[in-house]
Design an enzyme around this catalytic site. Structure first.
Site: not given
Ligand code: CO
Length: 134
Positions: A7, A79, A130
Site C-alpha cells: 500500500h 509512507h 514500511e
Molecule cells: Co502502512
C-alpha cells in the site's frame, strides 16, 4: 528482498472527509475505519485493483503522524509499504547494510494482522518505508 507494493499511505487531518472523497468523488471501494492504538493511528483502506491506499489519521496524544500533519496540514503522502517474505531476515540484512530500523527494531503487528517494520526515511531518499511480512 522486496516483493509487491502492499500500500501507499496518505496522512490526512480528517479521516471521514478523506474517506468520503475517495468513495464519492473518486468512486473507490473503502473499508470501515480501524483504530490501531499501538501505532497511534486510525486507518481506512482504499481497495484498488492492483494495490491499496491507506488513509491515516492520528489517534491519541503522541501519534507518530502528528508532527507530519503539523508540517503538512492538508495531508500528504506518508509512507510506502513493500511486502517481504521474511521480515526478520530482511531486517538483519538491512541493518548489516547500514540502514536504520525505527523503534525497537522488533516487528509490530500492523493493520492486516501481519508483522511490520519501518525504515528511516533518510536512508531511503526521503521516503518512509514500511515492510510487511506476507
Ligand atoms: Co502502512
Amino acid at each position: 528482498m522486496l516483493g509487491r507494493v502492499n500500500h501507499v499511505a496518505i496522512a490526512v487531518p480528517d479521516l471521514a472527509a478523506a474517506t468520503a472523497s475517495y468513495r464519492d468523488t473518486l468512486g473507490a471501494t473503502v473499508s470501515a475505519p480501524q483504530a490501531l492504538p499501538e501505532h497511534g493511528v486510525t486507518v481506512v483502506f482504499v481497495e484498488l485493483p492492483n494495490t491499496k491506499v491507506e488513509l491515516l489519521q492520528p489517534l491519541g496524544t503522541d501519534s507518530p503522524i502528528a508532527a507530519f500533519l503539523d508540517k503538512n496540514p492538508s495531508g500528504g503522502m506518508h509512507h510506502i509499504c513493500y511486502e517481504v517474505g521474511d521480515i526478520l531476515a530482511a531486517r538483519d540484512q538491512l541493518i548489516q547494510g547500514g540502514a536504520r530500523v525505527l523503534g525497537t527494531g522488533e516487528p509490530k503487528i500492523g493493520a492486516h494482522g501481519k508483522p511490520v517494520l519501518f525504515l528511516h526515511p533518510k536512508d531511503f531518499f526521503g521516503t518512509l518505508i514500511e515492510l510487511e511480512q506476507v
